[in-house]
Scaffold this active site. Structure first.
Site, short mmCIF file in Angstrom:
data_model
loop_
_atom_site.label_atom_id
_atom_site.label_comp_id
_atom_site.label_asym_id
_atom_site.label_seq_id
_atom_site.Cartn_x
_atom_site.Cartn_y
_atom_site.Cartn_z
N CYS A 1 -18.11 71.71 105.48
CA CYS A 1 -18.63 70.38 105.16
C CYS A 1 -17.80 69.35 105.91
CB CYS A 1 -18.52 70.12 103.66
SG CYS A 1 -19.40 71.35 102.68
N HIS B 1 -14.42 76.01 103.27
CA HIS B 1 -14.74 74.76 102.58
C HIS B 1 -13.85 73.67 103.13
CE1 HIS B 1 -17.44 76.46 99.64
NE2 HIS B 1 -16.58 77.44 99.42
#
Lengths: 396, 424
Positions: free
Chosen positions: A212, A170
């Protein structure tokens, strides 16, 4: 009336003819260039002699199954293309395969049909569980490890090593979350790479990141010979590819899924270039815009082979059999003419079709055990013993 | 040759066993109790095959036999089972002749007594000797050559005895233990003097000369072996060095292998030296104590070899047990023959059982087999100690005879006390 235009017509024809001649001459020159270009394309000229891979999955817990599968999928690809376990540093939380929620205990799958088990019996995880920290990662890259750190957990690269650094987890704008506890920033990574450059710990780095806003992570690099690619640009999420209904969570990320699918068509002898890989990026399918950073990379991308980073470099030279066996070995057949490999070309397995009837011998060994000498020796020793026995029996 | 009914019958039976295809012969060849890496038939065949294919058999580290065996089996005869049968027959014949020499009988005729039948049967039918012979282990040749050496020594044939012992020492260097007793037998006599010990009556000055002759024969054999090996000395390291340095730790009924599996490398040379010296230290004490009967000393040293040898097989205690039949005079003085017998029975049953449990089935481990080999060691030790005791006890004599002899005056009073002492 028509004959008055004859000189103009002749001039026009002459001009056309000249144009055609010049044009044809010019195209043969470019054909020669094209030929040289076509053959020269496969001279990658990277100058590396060994390959390493650092594969980091920076998340833990069951619901981040796909990050584990990402890293394991890359691990399998890299191993399949020839990098040995000793040259791969795999950093995983490794809490998925034996998780109580894993219906298929001991297995990790990267696609919905569960056809290929990435965990298996033959993987070597170097940093597992709580060892996957930012500090360990930076120490690994820069080489500033504790003396007690075993060799299998060190990045023992030199200035001829090409390193493939893959990170997944992440992330956000210029940061990546490590195991829900800490973050590493793009500046840290850039500084680590610079330290490696100063200490001559790499020849070229391919930095690939699937999180991301991944493209921000390589935005701060400033060291030479780094080729970077990420899954999504700033303010953009990276999405998972598919769920498996029996496992119950997402099993792979989109970007990594398409990269792995591209890699399935690559083998050790492939001449596919990084440009082909980057050309295969389809933002529509991936649902995000992958980025490429090649300004720090000195070679043209269409001349950089995929196996320069993903595969293991293996040199093979074939010597004709006469050089190995002594000249008294008269049973050998003709050997293939020696094929010398250019040092940076990918290795092509050469199968020698020679058959040696008598076994190979080490050079320098004497010929005592050959046929007629052996027979002489056998009978001589028997004769000596027989003489002794008969002398003792009859004379004494 | 002789008129005993047992010998020809048993020889025929043994030849028949060699010629007929037995069902379990392959199993026997692989058995670790019957052959060791130094005597195994399979390794002999491997060496012969390597020789045939122009490869030095000693470079591999699996072949430990002497080059003379290589040359014998690749020139004159191939290694057929009939050779082992013939060797067994020669060994039994030699044992018989030793018996006749010891009893003072003529070597050719002997007597029709049951003793000779018993001796021949004890050699042929001893399972410790028969099974290794059926397994085609070269320990049969070593036993035969030892018995031939003792036979020639008992009959006074100096050079033949020295040649035979030179052959034996060439095949197994541990047999050097038997050299001194054989020299002593050569200069004295094989006849039993156990019951009446006296200082060594032979001519000690001849012994160095005989030793020189032995060394000469041994050097000729070494030379023949070197010729066979093509002038290189790696066969020395492979064949003799194996007994000294123990490179191969294949389990066997002996006491060395387990000890050296768990030995740290920096202690290895020391303990190898200790174990080898352990064999050698028995020579002088036994030969001095039994200087009145050097054949008995040879018998005891065969027992020492049969318990403490480096790569022991069942053939080595087998020779000791068969040779007991040569000394019937001590049988009455053995203190615990039943214990020795039972220990041997125990060991003979346990050894193959634990081996199968450990190696084939995997339900046991090395300690099981080690325990069985310890029982074997105890059995050998019990037999050796008992034989030593009986050999000395016979010199003290029968208790009743002693009591009767001491009839005179003041000795008569001490007679009763002496009687009780002797009774113990």
């Amino acid at each position: 009336m028509r004959f008055q235009l004859l000189p103009q017509a002749c001039l026009l024809l002459l001009v056309c003819f000249m144009t055609w001649v010049v044009g044809s001459l010019g195209s043969t020159a470019s054909a020669g260039e094209r030929t040289a270009d076509f053959f020269g394309r496969h001279d990658s000229g990277s100058g590396h002699t060994n390959n390493w891979a650092v594969l980091v999955c920076a998340s833990r817990y069951w619901f981040n199954y796909r990050h584990m599968a990402n890293a394991l999928g890359m691990y399998r690809t890299v191993k399949r293309l020839g990098i040995p376990d000793s040259n791969i540093i795999l950093m995983l939380a490794d809490d998925v395969a034996c998780n109580a929620r894993n219906k298929f205990a001991g297995s990790v799958y990267a696609e919905a049909g569960r056809h290929l088990d990435l965990y298996g019996e033959n993987i070597e995880v170097d940093y597992r569980g709580y060892e996957v920290t930012v500090e360990n990662f930076i120490r690994l890259l820069t080489g500033r490890v504790d003396p007690s750190m075993p060799r299998s957990k060190r990045l023992l690269t030199d200035d001829r090593s090409n390193i493939f650094v893959y990170m997944t987890g992440h992330g956000g704008n210029e940061f990546l979350k490590f195991q829900d506890q800490e973050e590493i920033s793009a500046f840290d990574i850039a500084d680590a790479f610079e330290q490696m450059w100063q200490k001559k710990r790499y020849n070229e780095i391919l930095f690939m990141i699937d999180t991301c806003q991944a493209n921000t992570m390589y935005s701060q690099c400033y060291s030479p010979n780094i080729l970077a690619t990420g899954s999504s640009q700033i303010e953009e999420n990276s999405y998972s590819y598919e769920n498996d209904n029996d496992i119950g969570v997402s099993v792979i990320d989109s970007y990594t899924h398409y990269i792995l699918k591209f890699m399935e068509g690559i083998n050790k002898t492939s001449q596919t270039s990084m440009q082909d890989l980057f050309d295969s990026y389809d933002p529509v399918k991936i649902y995000s815009h992958p980025g490429i950073r090649s300004d720090l990379f000195r070679r043209p991308l269409d001349k950089t082979l995929i196996t320069d980073f993903f595969g293991g470099v293996a040199q093979a030279e074939v010597f004709p059999l006469q050089d190995i066996v002594g000249s008294s070995n008269h049973h050998e057949n003709d050997s293939l003419p020696p094929t010398s490999q250019k040092p940076n070309a990918p290795s092509i397995p050469v199968v020698s079709t020679t058959t040696v009837i008598s076994p190979l011998r080490l050079p320098g060994e004497t010929h005592e055990w050959d046929d007629w000498r052996k027979e002489v020796r056998k009978w001589t020793s028997i004769f000596v013993v027989g003489c002794l026995v008969s002398w003792v029996s009859f004379v004494r | 040759m002789d008129t005993q009914p047992a010998f020809p019958v048993l020889v025929c039976l043994r030849l028949l066993l060699a010629v007929l295809p037995l069902p379990g012969q392959d199993l026997l060849k692989h058995d670790h109790q019957l052959s060791s890496p130094l005597t195994s038939y399979l390794r002999l065949n491997e060496g012969l095959w390597l020789l045939e294919n122009n490869i030095n058999p000693y470079t591999g580290g699996a072949f430990h036999h002497s080059p003379l065996l290589l040359s014998l089996f690749s020139t004159i005869v191939p290694p057929l089972p009939i050779i082992w049968a013939v060797s067994d027959a020669v060994g039994a014949w030699a044992l018989l002749r030793i018996w006749r020499a010891r009893q003072g009988l003529s070597p050719q005729k002997g007597t029709r007594s049951n003793a000779e039948n018993l001796i021949v049967s004890v050699y042929f039918l001893n399972p410790y000797l028969l099974l290794p012979s059926l397994a085609l282990s070269t320990s049969t040749f070593e036993n035969t050559l030892t018995l031939l050496a003792l036979m020639f020594a008992s009959e006074g044939k100096v050079s033949s005895a020295l040649l035979a012992i030179a052959f034996t020492v060439h095949l197994t260097p541990s047999s050097i233990l038997l050299l001194l007793p054989i020299l002593m037998v050569l200069v004295s006599s094989p006849v039993s003097y156990l019951a009446s010990p006296r200082p060594f009556h032979g001519n000690l000055k001849r012994i160095p000369i005989l030793f020189g002759e032995f060394t000469l024969y041994w050097l000729v054999l070494v030379g023949a072996a070197c010729i066979m090996a093509g002038g290189s000395w790696d066969w020395v390291r492979a064949s003799w060095g194996a007994s000294l340095a123990l490179p191969d730790l294949t389990p066997n009924p002996g006491l060395w292998w387990y000890f050296f599996t768990e030995m740290f490398d920096h202690f290895r040379p020391f303990f190898l030296m200790v174990f080898s010296v352990h064999l050698v230290i028995y020579i002088l004490p036994i030969c001095i104590k039994f200087q009145h009967d050097p054949l008995y000393a040879a018998f005891l040293l065969v027992g020492v070899l049969g318990t403490f040898k480096a790569y022991l097989t069942l053939a080595d205690p087998g020779l000791f047990l068969s040779m007991i039949s040569l000394f019937p005079e001590v049988h009455g003085y053995l203190r615990h023959p039943i214990v020795t017998t039972l220990l041997h029975l125990h060991a003979a049953l346990l050894l193959p059982l634990q081996h199968v449990l450990w190696v084939s089935e995997g339900r046991g481990n090395a300690n099981f087999y080690y325990a069985a080999s310890l029982v074997m060691g105890m059995a050998g030790g019990a037999g050796l100690v008992d034989a030593c005791w009986a050999g000395m006890r016979i010199a003290v004599g029968d208790a009743t005879v002693w009591a009767e002899e001491k009839v005179d005056g003041e000795k008569g009073k001490g007679k009763a006390i002496w009687w009780e002492v002797v009774q113990q």
